[in-house]
Scaffold this active site. Structure first.
Site, PDB file in Angstrom:
ATOM      1  N   GLU A   1      20.199  -6.319   6.558  1.00 24.65           N
ATOM      2  CA  GLU A   1      19.211  -5.679   5.695  1.00 24.65           C
ATOM      3  C   GLU A   1      19.709  -4.333   5.171  1.00 24.65           C
ATOM      4  O   GLU A   1      19.220  -3.856   4.143  1.00 24.65           O
ATOM      5  CB  GLU A   1      17.873  -5.527   6.424  1.00 24.65           C
TER       6      GLU A   1
ATOM      7  N   ASP B   1      21.149  -9.050  11.825  1.00 23.63           N
ATOM      8  CA  ASP B   1      19.933  -8.830  11.041  1.00 23.63           C
ATOM      9  C   ASP B   1      19.793  -7.382  10.585  1.00 23.63           C
ATOM     10  O   ASP B   1      19.565  -7.114   9.399  1.00 23.63           O
ATOM     11  CB  ASP B   1      18.708  -9.236  11.865  1.00 23.63           C
TER      12      ASP B   1
ATOM     13  N   LYS C   1      14.668 -16.416   8.524  1.00 27.34           N
ATOM     14  CA  LYS C   1      15.628 -15.709   7.671  1.00 27.34           C
ATOM     15  C   LYS C   1      14.987 -15.359   6.322  1.00 27.34           C
ATOM     16  O   LYS C   1      15.493 -15.677   5.247  1.00 27.34           O
ATOM     17  CB  LYS C   1      16.869 -16.568   7.468  1.00 27.34           C
TER      18      LYS C   1
END
Length: 533
Positions: free
Chosen positions: A255, A251, A188
């Protein structure tokens, strides 16, 4: 199996979609139960004292091929090599690169070489490896997956650090070959953070970046222990379970949200507002970027979001309340759309298509990504950082804090309503931001990160940052200027949200080492340094 160690948070659970419940069995490591906001989850705590178990976890593996030398490749290869050496294992870590790749020189500088069999051609490395860690870019995976699969040995293990390839295959109605195991260990944080904390923490047991792990296919029963061994060898303080599908959804979404795209958008919006209202450019920069990447991140990292709020004066709390109330739903609007684009495969297809436009095709010119760091705001940032004293974390500006925390809470709520585990929610929305990415942004600036991180993240930030900028400017800030009443229910929900207790539990699992990032920290990949892009 030994009884699971238990941590708990005393918090009520809101009515949400049932979350992914993932238990797992390991014959090598001890799993522990944690209770996060009333949800029991299982993790494996890391530590250098566990390196002695790596030979058992990697039983049957003689060579681990690390494919690629981008963001994760250098960090993971070196961490694995160092951990296995400490475990006195003879497993070979071999880097696989394209013939003629400019990364050969950097891999050699890190101690890998053709002479000792730890550096070589990508296809020979894949064919000769029992565990293949595929750490090339998402676009390269999409372009080369068929050849990669054809070179893998039967019963070997494919290791991913991102679920993107599964999403790409699913979008075409495909899956992985059935004669290999498929696992994922997903730190992470970006590669330089994975390596930097591992090196910093050599004297501190368990210092590193948390990771999720998933087992998509297990052909011979080894997959879970191999994945956990991989994560422990990387230095992960704790490893939590996910699925490849849940990982890529959270994920890629993350982002584009608080990790990069959204923070880029909100600081541009707020810098413009503050300067238009008469604030000096230097102070406006400090009250936006420096505030978020410095004091807010440090406070959330060590004490949680409520500590940011509670540290404000009464007047500061009113400013926070105003910003939070006005920003929460506009931020959620864009985050909701983004998550659905990722989950539907649209965002993944967008990344693949964008990669194809980097080169000439169909008689049209190439359009590689340009840089963002030449605009006025980022030039001001260069000046501010140059004059900044060591250890200066910037001011705590209440309005900026309200917008940023509203964004963080909105992202948490989207992931919660979509059924993600609290481990995944907290790591993807809080820990990765304040403990990995934001410290690098504080050292080098948001624009530097946007211009130099992974291709998928860079594309996402450029696409989604303007959306956050515009919706804050057109809706949230307009509501503030019109004197729209504060939504007191929204503030009450924030103050009593069970996620705060869950974050406290995760803080208990946090190593004592804070990442140290010098002002000249370099995480630019070789191809970006040489191309100037």
């Amino acid at each position: 199996m030994a009884a699971a160690t238990s941590f708990s948070s005393s918090a009520m659970v809101p009515a949400v979609k049932p979350q992914t419940y993932l238990d797992f069995e390991t014959s090598v490591f001890k799993k522990q139960k944690v209770s996060l906001a009333g949800h029991d989850e299982y993790i494996v705590r890391g530590g250098r004292d566990l390196f002695k178990f790596l030979p058992d976890a990697f039983k049957g593996i003689k060579q681990i091929g690390v494919i690629g030398w981008g963001s994760q490749g250098p960090a993971q290869a070196q961490n694995l090599r160092d951990s296995l050496a400490e475990a006195k294992s003879d497993i070979v870590i071999k880097i696989g690169l394209r013939k003629g790749s400019r990364s050969f020189a950097e891999a050699r500088a890190a101690g890998f070489s053709e002479e000792n069999g730890t550096l070589g051609d990508i296809w020979e490395t894949i064919s000769g490896s029992d565990l293949v860690l595929l750490l090339i870019s998402d676009a390269a995976q999409a372009d080369n997956y068929e050849k990669i699969f054809s070179h893998m040995k039967p019963n070997s293990i494919l290791g991913l650090s991102h679920g993107f390839l599964l999403g790409h295959l699913q979008s075409m109605g495909l899956d992985f070959p059935k004669n290999i195991s498929v696992i994922a260990v997903c730190p992470k944080g970006m590669g330089p953070s994975v390596r930097r904390l591992y090196v910093q923490g050599k004297e501190i047991n368990g210092a590193g970046i948390n990771s999720s792990f998933g087992v998509h296919q297990d052909v011979d029963g080894r997959a879970t222990d191999v994945a956990l061994g991989w994560s422990v060898a990387l230095g992960s303080p704790f490893t939590f379970a996910t699925t490849l599908e849940q990982e890529y959804k959270s994920d890629i979404f993350g982002e584009r949200g608080i990790l990069l795209g959204a923070i880029h958008g909100i600081v541009e919006s707020l810098f413009r507002r503050y300067t238009e209202n008469g604030m000096s450019e230097d102070l406006a920069y400090k009250n936006t970027v420096e505030c978020i990447t410095g004091i807010i991140s440090k406070t959330i990292s060590t004490q949680g979001m409520l500590a940011v709020y509670n540290s404000l004066s009464e007047e500061g709390k009113r400013e926070f309340d105003t910003a939070y109330s006005a920003s929460y739903y506009p931020c959620m609007d864009i985050l909701y759309e983004c998550y659905e684009d990722v989950a539907s495969g649209s965002e993944i297809r967008s990344v693949v298509l964008a990669g194809q436009r980097f080169y000439e095709k169909d008689g049209l010119p190439a359009f590689p990504m340009g840089k963002i760091d030449q605009t006025r705001m980022w030039k001001v940032g260069e000046r501010v950082r140059k004059a900044r004293l060591a250890g200066d974390l910037g001011p705590l500006y209440p309005f900026t804090a309200g917008v940023y925390v509203a964004l963080m809470m909105a992202q948490i709520e989207i992931l919660r309503k979509k059924g993600h585990s609290y481990s995944e929610i907290i790591n993807e929305s809080v820990i990765e931001a304040v403990d990995s990415l934001n410290p690098f942004m504080h050292a080098r600036g948001v624009s530097f990160m946007v211009d130099n991180c992974s291709t998928t993240a860079r594309l996402g930030s450029r696409k989604w940052a303007p959306r956050f900028d515009y919706i804050l400017t057109q809706q949230a800030l307009v509501a503030v200027d019109k004197g729209t009443p504060i939504n007191q229910d929204l503030l009450s929900n924030f103050l009593s949200d069970p996620v705060h207790g869950a974050i406290e539990v995760c803080a208990q699992l946090r190593p004592t080492v804070d990442i140290s990032v010098p002002p000249d920290a370099d995480f630019v990949r070789l191809e970006l340094r040489q191309s100037g892009n």
